[in-house]
Design a protein around this motif. Structure first.
Motif, mmCIF file in Angstrom:
data_model
loop_
_atom_site.group_PDB
_atom_site.id
_atom_site.type_symbol
_atom_site.label_atom_id
_atom_site.label_comp_id
_atom_site.label_asym_id
_atom_site.label_seq_id
_atom_site.Cartn_x
_atom_site.Cartn_y
_atom_site.Cartn_z
ATOM 1 N N LEU A 21 9.469 4.839 8.817
ATOM 2 C CA LEU A 21 10.241 5.456 8.433
ATOM 3 C C LEU A 21 8.827 6.584 7.550
ATOM 4 C CD1 LEU A 21 11.028 3.396 5.205
ATOM 5 C CD2 LEU A 21 12.392 4.731 7.692
ATOM 6 N N PRO A 22 9.181 8.336 8.048
ATOM 7 C CA PRO A 22 8.140 9.452 7.482
ATOM 8 C C PRO A 22 6.697 8.335 6.681
ATOM 9 C CG PRO A 22 10.142 9.790 7.800
ATOM 10 C CD PRO A 22 10.108 9.052 7.412
ATOM 11 N N LYS A 23 5.908 8.855 6.897
ATOM 12 C CA LYS A 23 4.396 8.178 5.846
ATOM 13 C C LYS A 23 4.575 9.354 4.187
ATOM 14 C CE LYS A 23 1.774 6.010 9.007
ATOM 15 N NZ LYS A 23 0.801 5.859 9.431
ATOM 16 N N GLY A 24 3.710 9.649 3.631
ATOM 17 C CA GLY A 24 3.313 10.637 2.640
ATOM 18 C C GLY A 24 3.726 10.842 1.669
ATOM 19 N N ARG A 25 4.470 9.739 1.360
ATOM 20 C CA ARG A 25 5.728 8.992 0.491
ATOM 21 C C ARG A 25 5.419 7.677 -0.332
ATOM 22 N NH1 ARG A 25 11.706 9.491 2.495
ATOM 23 N NH2 ARG A 25 10.663 8.033 4.679
ATOM 24 N N THR A 26 5.996 7.956 -1.630
ATOM 25 C CA THR A 26 5.589 6.121 -2.328
ATOM 26 C C THR A 26 6.971 6.141 -3.448
ATOM 27 O OG1 THR A 26 4.236 7.486 -4.224
ATOM 28 C CG2 THR A 26 2.545 6.156 -2.374
ATOM 29 N N TYR A 27 7.317 5.225 -2.813
ATOM 30 C CA TYR A 27 7.905 3.839 -4.752
ATOM 31 C C TYR A 27 6.856 3.288 -5.203
ATOM 32 C CZ TYR A 27 11.435 1.194 -6.738
ATOM 33 O OH TYR A 27 12.303 0.100 -8.161
ATOM 34 N N SER A 28 6.912 3.676 -6.627
ATOM 35 C CA SER A 28 5.889 2.946 -7.354
ATOM 36 C C SER A 28 6.209 1.518 -7.908
ATOM 37 C CB SER A 28 4.503 3.135 -8.238
ATOM 38 O OG SER A 28 3.810 4.992 -7.432
ATOM 39 N N GLY A 29 7.501 1.859 -7.580
ATOM 40 C CA GLY A 29 8.574 0.773 -8.845
ATOM 41 C C GLY A 29 8.567 -0.859 -8.224
ATOM 42 N N GLU A 30 8.715 -1.827 -8.739
ATOM 43 C CA GLU A 30 8.519 -3.523 -8.413
ATOM 44 C C GLU A 30 9.058 -3.611 -7.152
ATOM 45 O OE1 GLU A 30 8.969 -6.164 -11.728
ATOM 46 O OE2 GLU A 30 9.503 -5.286 -12.711
ATOM 47 N N THR A 31 8.400 -4.160 -6.483
ATOM 48 C CA THR A 31 9.156 -4.569 -4.813
ATOM 49 C C THR A 31 8.497 -6.183 -4.012
ATOM 50 O OG1 THR A 31 8.440 -2.367 -4.472
ATOM 51 C CG2 THR A 31 8.696 -3.555 -2.599
ATOM 52 N N ILE A 32 8.728 -6.565 -3.469
ATOM 53 C CA ILE A 32 9.005 -7.732 -2.513
ATOM 54 C C ILE A 32 9.251 -7.179 -1.269
ATOM 55 C CG2 ILE A 32 10.960 -8.483 -3.895
ATOM 56 C CD1 ILE A 32 10.049 -11.692 -4.054
ATOM 57 N N PHE A 33 8.532 -7.670 -0.748
ATOM 58 C CA PHE A 33 8.328 -8.127 0.678
ATOM 59 C C PHE A 33 8.807 -9.933 1.003
ATOM 60 C CE2 PHE A 33 7.704 -4.113 -0.012
ATOM 61 C CZ PHE A 33 7.673 -3.241 1.603
ATOM 62 N N ILE A 34 10.086 -10.829 1.578
ATOM 63 C CA ILE A 34 10.124 -11.618 1.703
ATOM 64 C C ILE A 34 10.087 -11.945 3.443
ATOM 65 C CG2 ILE A 34 11.145 -14.118 1.789
ATOM 66 C CD1 ILE A 34 12.212 -12.901 -1.094
ATOM 67 N N TYR A 35 8.845 -12.277 4.070
ATOM 68 C CA TYR A 35 8.712 -12.451 5.543
ATOM 69 C C TYR A 35 9.086 -14.349 6.020
ATOM 70 C CZ TYR A 35 7.459 -8.138 5.800
ATOM 71 O OH TYR A 35 6.753 -6.615 6.012
ATOM 72 N N GLY A 36 9.511 -14.052 7.368
ATOM 73 C CA GLY A 36 9.884 -15.246 7.732
ATOM 74 C C GLY A 36 8.413 -15.881 8.614
ATOM 75 N N ARG A 37 7.088 -17.342 8.494
ATOM 76 C CA ARG A 37 6.260 -17.611 9.523
ATOM 77 C C ARG A 37 6.392 -16.915 11.154
ATOM 78 N NH1 ARG A 37 5.506 -20.668 4.747
ATOM 79 N NH2 ARG A 37 4.195 -20.248 2.863
ATOM 80 N N ASN A 38 7.355 -17.647 10.703
ATOM 81 C CA ASN A 38 7.787 -16.925 13.099
ATOM 82 C C ASN A 38 8.947 -16.772 13.002
ATOM 83 O OD1 ASN A 38 6.634 -19.996 12.600
ATOM 84 N ND2 ASN A 38 8.689 -21.215 11.886
ATOM 85 N N SER A 39 9.114 -15.837 12.001
ATOM 86 C CA SER A 39 9.624 -14.456 12.823
ATOM 87 C C SER A 39 8.624 -13.204 13.462
ATOM 88 C CB SER A 39 10.030 -13.591 11.341
ATOM 89 O OG SER A 39 10.407 -11.732 12.059
ATOM 90 N N PHE A 40 9.276 -12.924 14.478
ATOM 91 C CA PHE A 40 9.323 -11.497 15.525
ATOM 92 C C PHE A 40 8.154 -10.351 14.199
ATOM 93 C CE2 PHE A 40 13.026 -9.686 15.200
ATOM 94 C CZ PHE A 40 12.357 -8.872 14.739
ATOM 95 N N MET A 41 7.848 -10.702 13.669
ATOM 96 C CA MET A 41 7.692 -9.218 12.609
ATOM 97 C C MET A 41 7.166 -9.981 12.170
ATOM 98 S SD MET A 41 9.279 -6.208 12.107
ATOM 99 C CE MET A 41 11.013 -6.606 12.009
ATOM 100 N N MET A 42 6.225 -11.249 12.299
ATOM 101 C CA MET A 42 5.408 -11.320 11.728
ATOM 102 C C MET A 42 3.621 -10.313 12.882
ATOM 103 S SD MET A 42 5.045 -12.963 9.328
ATOM 104 C CE MET A 42 3.109 -13.768 9.089
ATOM 105 N N GLN A 43 4.129 -10.034 14.011
ATOM 106 C CA GLN A 43 3.342 -9.043 14.309
ATOM 107 C C GLN A 43 3.192 -7.584 14.038
ATOM 108 O OE1 GLN A 43 4.513 -8.832 18.719
ATOM 109 N NE2 GLN A 43 6.596 -9.617 18.302
ATOM 110 N N TYR A 44 4.117 -6.809 13.611
ATOM 111 C CA TYR A 44 4.430 -5.204 12.931
ATOM 112 C C TYR A 44 3.337 -5.760 11.699
ATOM 113 C CZ TYR A 44 6.880 -5.649 17.426
ATOM 114 O OH TYR A 44 7.367 -6.142 18.357
#
Length: 250
Positions: free
Chosen positions: A186-209
C-alpha cells in the motif's frame, strides 16, 4: 456496480471483506455476533462469489467498492473488518477515507508487498473451469493431479458451481491478470489515526512479513494480538477472535 452482499442483524454498520479465493461466507463467524449492536454486512469481493468479474482490480478500487455499499445503505461512517486480501482492502479504505472509518480490524495481513501465493491454484482451477467436468470426482482428480496431491480440495471446490457442468464462479483470468496489484504494498505517506486492531496467527506464513513498527507508520493507534493458529485465525480460533473483537468493538 455494487458488489454482492448480505446483511445480518441491526445496529452500527460493520462491513466485512474476505480474502483471495474466498467469498462472503468465509466470514460467516460474524453472522450472529454482536446482535443488536452491529449490522454485519458480508461482501463478495469483485471477481469472487456472486459479484461481477472485471479486469479493473487494485486496492484503491476495492476500497471504493466498500464505500459504494456504504453509500447505497446510507451510512456516512462504517466499521471495517477484513481477512487476508480483504484485510489489505479495508486498510486501504481507512487510509483513503479516514473520516469515514470509525474502527478498523485486520485479520492476518500486512500492508506490505510479499511473494505471490495461490497462483498455481488459480491456474489449475482455470484449466478445470475450461474443461467443465460433469462429476465432482473428475474435478477432484484433475485438481489433485495438477497440484501434485497438495490441493485443499474442499476449499477449491467451494468456488465451483454446485451442479454440473462444474465451472468456477471466480473471475480467474481477471485475478491472474492482477496478481501484481493483489500482492503489492500500500502506498506510504498516509495514516489512519483511528482505533485499529491487528490479529495474527502465530503459525501463519504472514508472521515472516510482520513488522509492528512499520505498520504503525500507517496506523499509529494500532494494537497487535496473536492467537495459536495459522492464517485462518477466525476459523481456527473463532471464540478467541470473537472475544478480542468484542473487547474492541463493544
Amino acid at each position: 456496480m455494487l458488489l454482492n452482499y448480505k446483511t445480518y442483524g441491526e445496529g452500527l454498520p460493520l462491513l466485512a471483506m474476505h480474502g483471495l479465493m474466498g467469498d462472503k461466507d468465509n466470514l460467516a463467524f460474524l453472522k450472529n455476533a454482536f446482535d443488536g449492536q452491529y449490522q454485519k454486512i458480508l461482501i463478495d469481493q469483485r471477481n469472487h462469489g456472486d459479484s461481477f468479474h472485471t479486469y479493473n482490480m487494485n486496492y484503491s478500487i476495492m476500497a471504493e467498492d466498500l464505500f459504494n455499499i456504504a453509500d447505497h445503505l446510507e451510512h456516512d461512517s462504517v466499521y471495517l473488518i477484513g481477512h487476508s486480501m480483504g484485510g489489505k482492502a479495508v486498510m486501504e479504505a481507512a487510509l483513503q477515507h479516514p473520516d469515514r472509518v470509525e474502527k478498523l480490524i485486520v485479520l492476518d495481513m500486512v500492508p506490505f508487498a510479499f511473494p505471490y501465493r495461490y497462483v498455481d491454484y488459480m491456474e489449475a482451477m482455470l484449466k478445470a473451469h475450461e474443461k467443465s467436468f460433469m462429476t465432482k470426482e473428475e474435478l477432484k482428480d484433475f485438481l489433485l493431479n495438477e497440484l501434485h496431491e497438495k490441493a485443499p480440495f474442499p476449499f477449491l471446490a467451494k468456488n465451483f458451481s454446485r451442479k454440473p457442468p462444474y465451472r468456477c464462479r471466480m473471475g480467474l483470468k481477471e485475478l491472474l491478470a492482477n496478481v501484481d496489484h493483489i500482492f503489492e504494498e500500500l502506498p506510504k505517506g498516509r495514516t489512519y489515526s483511528g482505533e485499529t486492531i491487528f490479529i495474527y496467527g502465530r503459525n501463519s506464513f504472514m508472521m515472516q512479513y510482520l513488522d509492528e513498527e512499520k505498520i504503525k507508520e500507517y496506523f499509529p493507534m494500532a494494537s497487535f494480538h496473536y492467537v495459536d493458529s495459522g492464517h485462518l485465525v477466525h476459523l481456527d480460533k473463532k471464540e478467541e477472535v470473537l472475544s478480542l473483537l468484542g473487547d474492541f468493538l463493544l
